[in-house]
Design a protein around this motif. Structure first.
Motif, PDB file in Angstrom:
ATOM      1  N   GLU A 113       0.884  -1.189   0.037  1.00  0.00           N
ATOM      2  CA  GLU A 113      -0.075   0.059   0.055  1.00  0.00           C
ATOM      3  C   GLU A 113       0.896   1.351  -0.128  1.00  0.00           C
ATOM      4  OE1 GLU A 113      -3.081   0.202  -0.343  1.00  0.00           O
ATOM      5  OE2 GLU A 113      -3.406  -1.742  -0.440  1.00  0.00           O
TER       6      GLU A 113
ATOM      7  N   ALA B 173     -11.905  -1.766  -6.328  1.00  0.00           N
ATOM      8  CA  ALA B 173     -11.819  -0.245  -6.139  1.00  0.00           C
ATOM      9  C   ALA B 173     -12.508   0.501  -6.976  1.00  0.00           C
ATOM     10  CB  ALA B 173     -10.287   0.061  -6.403  1.00  0.00           C
TER      11      ALA B 173
ATOM     12  N   ASP C 188     -12.082   0.074  -2.336  1.00  0.00           N
ATOM     13  CA  ASP C 188     -11.169   1.150  -2.094  1.00  0.00           C
ATOM     14  C   ASP C 188     -12.007   2.591  -2.694  1.00  0.00           C
ATOM     15  OD1 ASP C 188      -9.225  -0.097  -0.689  1.00  0.00           O
ATOM     16  OD2 ASP C 188      -8.016  -0.038  -2.275  1.00  0.00           O
TER      17      ASP C 188
ATOM     18  N   ASN D 236      -9.861   1.891   2.157  1.00  0.00           N
ATOM     19  CA  ASN D 236      -8.937   2.873   1.881  1.00  0.00           C
ATOM     20  C   ASN D 236      -9.684   4.030   1.052  1.00  0.00           C
ATOM     21  OD1 ASN D 236      -6.080   1.779   2.792  1.00  0.00           O
ATOM     22  ND2 ASN D 236      -6.740   0.124   1.497  1.00  0.00           N
TER      23      ASN D 236
END
Length: 343
Positions: A132, A187, A265, A320
């Protein structure tokens, strides 16, 4: 003879063990120095550096001491020295991921050698696609290298000539985009580039569309986003902002509906004008159809975006969230004031 041989071997082992034990003891002491320095690296970085150097003297093979010397130098603003220290450390410990990430960060953030920093981050990702920190460094490299328009000259004729001569911004950041094996199929991204505005009093943002397109390519090629999971808008209107991010009353817009709970995300990128409300000083994203005389009524509040995304992330258990804004919220541009009739 056999007894003598055994005695001789034992005596040699005993003699050799002395320095080994002493060295181990020194390295144990070095650990204490590193721990103490770690407590001071933010508040007293010079003192922390001295402790780390003493640790390295006691235990020359201590990778942690070498790494922390680089950190303490950076905390003191000694960027070049920090880079040199981290390079030396990596020569001896080439697989130290934290040192690689820190070196890349300094090279990018301090504009020492951003291309080299980006390459280091990309190499980390090739070795570990789930890193990450390296993903964030690649995005940092992209956003830090986004081109900016030149400062406005005082002469209006010179300004017009300068603006007319600005080419479409293309750099290696836009074209030399690597392809990694990273996959992030769940994501979701929102990428908005607002270059052109309906209001004749609002100047264009020359690089906004180019920046948005480059970010979209990075999301797909480097960070493993699915192209169908990217909400991509050029010259987005106020209605588009509302539809994507939601309103004050309802935050369940397109972004919310794209997400897979617990797995998606969120990445948001905006390039275009920002402006303040002259009374409340609240910042606004300026949609393509905004009215420069009524920004507070026709633009999208920055605070609303952050508030809505916070609610969305909580609802959807988002792992995230990344928000990158390439905009100025002063109300001034290189082509003049964005807000009209403001005293």
């Amino acid at each position: 003879m056999k007894i003598l041989s055994i005695v001789f071997i034992l005596s040699v082992l005993f003699v050799m063990a002395g320095p080994v034990f002493a060295e181990n003891k020194q390295c144990e002491n070095a650990v204490m120095y590193v721990e103490e320095g770690g407590k001071l690296i933010q508040s007293e970085p010079a003192r922390a550096e001295a402790l780390f150097r003493e640790a390295l003297r006691l235990c020359p093979e201590s990778a942690n001491a070498s790494y922390n010397i680089g950190l303490s130098l950076y905390s003191q603003g000694k960027n070049t020295e920090a880079v040199d220290a981290l390079k030396v450390m990596l020569n001896e410990n080439p697989d130290h991921a934290d040192a690689m990430r820190m070196l890349a960060y300094i090279l990018i953030k301090e504009n020492i050698d951003p291309a080299r920093g980006k390459m280091i981050a990309e190499n980390i990702l090739k070795a570990n696609p789930k890193d990450e920190g390296a993903k964030k460094l690649v995005m940092l490299a992209l956003t830090e290298s986004l081109p900016t328009t030149p400062a406005a000259p005082s002469d209006k004729k010179a300004l017009s000539k300068q603006v007319a001569s600005i080419p479409a911004a293309v750099s290696d950041v836009d074209t030399a985009i690597p392809v990694t094996k990273i996959k992030n199929p769940n994501a979701i991204a929102v990428v908005i580039g607002n270059r052109d505005y309906n209001d004749k009093d609002i100047p264009s943002v020359d690089y906004a569309l180019n920046d948005a397109e480059a970010v979209k390519k990075y999301l797909v090629n480097v960070l493993g986003y699915q192209e169908g999971n990217i909400i991509y808008e050029q010259n987005a209107s106020k209605a588009k902002f509302d539809a994507i991010f939601g309103t004050k009353e309802n935050y369940e817009g397109r972004l919310y509906n794209y997400l897979k709970k617990g797995h998606s995300d969120i990445f948001v990128f905006y390039s275009g004008h920002g402006a303040p409300d002259p009374k409340t000083k609240q910042g606004y994203f300026v949609p393509a159809d905004a009215d420069s005389h009524a920004i507070n009524l026709t633009a999208y509040p920055l605070k609303q975006l952050y508030d809505n995304i916070a609610k969305i992330a909580k609802d959807m258990n988002t792992p995230n969230v990344f928000i990158v804004v390439d905009s100025c919220f002063s109300g001034a541009t290189e082509k003049g004031l964005l807000l009209k009739n403001v005293s």
